[in-house]
Design an enzyme around this catalytic site. Structure first.
Site, short mmCIF file in Angstrom:
data_model
loop_
_atom_site.label_atom_id
_atom_site.label_comp_id
_atom_site.label_asym_id
_atom_site.label_seq_id
_atom_site.Cartn_x
_atom_site.Cartn_y
_atom_site.Cartn_z
N GLY A 12 0.78 -1.24 0.00
CA GLY A 12 0.00 0.00 0.00
C GLY A 12 0.81 1.28 0.00
O GLY A 12 0.31 2.32 0.43
N HIS A 109 1.61 0.61 -13.27
CA HIS A 109 2.39 -0.59 -13.61
C HIS A 109 3.88 -0.24 -13.57
O HIS A 109 4.28 0.79 -14.12
CB HIS A 109 1.99 -1.10 -15.00
CG HIS A 109 2.72 -2.35 -15.37
ND1 HIS A 109 2.40 -3.57 -14.82
CD2 HIS A 109 3.77 -2.56 -16.19
CE1 HIS A 109 3.24 -4.48 -15.29
NE2 HIS A 109 4.07 -3.90 -16.13
C1 GAR Z 1 3.85 -1.30 -7.24
O1 GAR Z 1 5.20 -1.36 -7.63
C2 GAR Z 1 2.93 -1.37 -8.44
O2 GAR Z 1 3.44 -0.71 -9.56
C3 GAR Z 1 2.88 -2.86 -8.66
O3 GAR Z 1 2.79 -3.41 -7.38
C4 GAR Z 1 3.46 -2.56 -6.46
C5 GAR Z 1 2.52 -2.25 -5.33
O4 GAR Z 1 3.19 -1.57 -4.31
N1 GAR Z 1 1.75 -3.23 -9.46
C6 GAR Z 1 1.79 -4.22 -10.34
O5 GAR Z 1 2.77 -4.91 -10.54
C7 GAR Z 1 0.50 -4.44 -11.11
N2 GAR Z 1 0.71 -5.39 -12.16
P1 GAR Z 1 2.40 -0.84 -3.15
O6 GAR Z 1 1.42 -1.88 -2.58
O7 GAR Z 1 3.44 -0.47 -2.16
O8 GAR Z 1 1.68 0.35 -3.73
#
Ligand code: GAR
Length: 216
Positions: A12, A109
């Site tokens: 998050g 992404h």
């Molecule tokens: C982030 O790096 C986002 O770009 C990626 O997951 C992470 C979530 O981090 N999303 C994907 O890979 C979607 N395919 P967070 O929970 O700390 O925001």
């Protein structure tokens, strides 16, 4: 004030960046609800610390994936959500939700789409050996990471990068461009024609692009 509904599955940190941007007044919006498919998501803690209701909704509690996404859409509508934010929501969103919020769902992404869609965008970039990767905010359509691109940030890849080191470098830019993209939407400065998103703002402004210096 634009009403946001955030969907997240894990840490998050993007949710946090959005809440922080709201607090500072940078982002004229409010987060009405966090919906998560993971009861152990740290995002729940972050939401609750900010007085935002967190709702756990899991596909296994519904007869089908379509039924699940209909229920998620209903929950978001019930709370008056105007823009849905996928912030590390590790599932492919299905038609009932997409139809309910057409061109009103954003995703971030960790790669420069259309390169390296799907899971582990950063690892794919490291393994391929590209010299520049980055992150992309886009509207969500039925495909996997295929919707119209709103904004991107370019980030260098070093020859000795690991998935973790590149992820950390990219994440800083995620935290910058996601609030910016939402702000553009909130200010009515985004319009979509086909798969082209027109941004009514100076092209260079606030767009985080990292390039090596030109010259010898
Ligand atoms: C982030 O790096 C986002 O770009 C990626 O997951 C992470 C979530 O981090 N999303 C994907 O890979 C979607 N395919 P967070 O929970 O700390 O925001």
């Amino acid at each position: 004030m634009l009403k946001l509904g955030v969907l997240a599955s894990g840490r998050g940190s993007n949710l946090q960046a959005i809440m922080d941007s709201i607090k500072t007044g940078y982002l004229p919006a409010s987060v009405e609800v966090l919906v998560t498919d993971n009861p152990g998501a740290y995002a729940i803690r972050r939401a609750e610390d900010n007085g935002i209701p967190a709702v756990v909704m899991q596909p296994s509690d519904h007869p089908s994936h379509d039924a699940y996404y209909s229920a998620v859409a209903e929950e978001l509508k019930r709370r008056g959500v105007e823009l849905v934010i996928l912030a590390g929501f590790m599932r492919i969103v299905r038609k009932p939700l997409i139809d309910a919020f057409r061109m009103r769902i954003m995703n971030i992404h960790p790669a420069l789409l259309p390169s390296f869609p799907g899971l582990h965008g950063q690892r794919q970039a490291v393994d391929y050996g590209v010299k520049i990767s980055g992150c992309t905010v886009h509207f969500v359509d039925e495909g996997m990471d295929t919707g119209p691109v709103i904004i991107q940030a370019a980030v260098p890849v070093h020859h000795d990068d690991t998935e973790e080191s590149l992820s950390q470098r990219i994440l800083k830019y995620e935290h910058r461009i996601y609030p910016y993209a939402i702000r553009l939407f909130a200010e009515g400065r985004l319009s979509v024609e086909g798969r082209i998103v027109k941004v009514d703002a100076p092209a260079e402004r606030d767009v985080a692009v990292v390039n090596p210096p030109l010259g010898d």
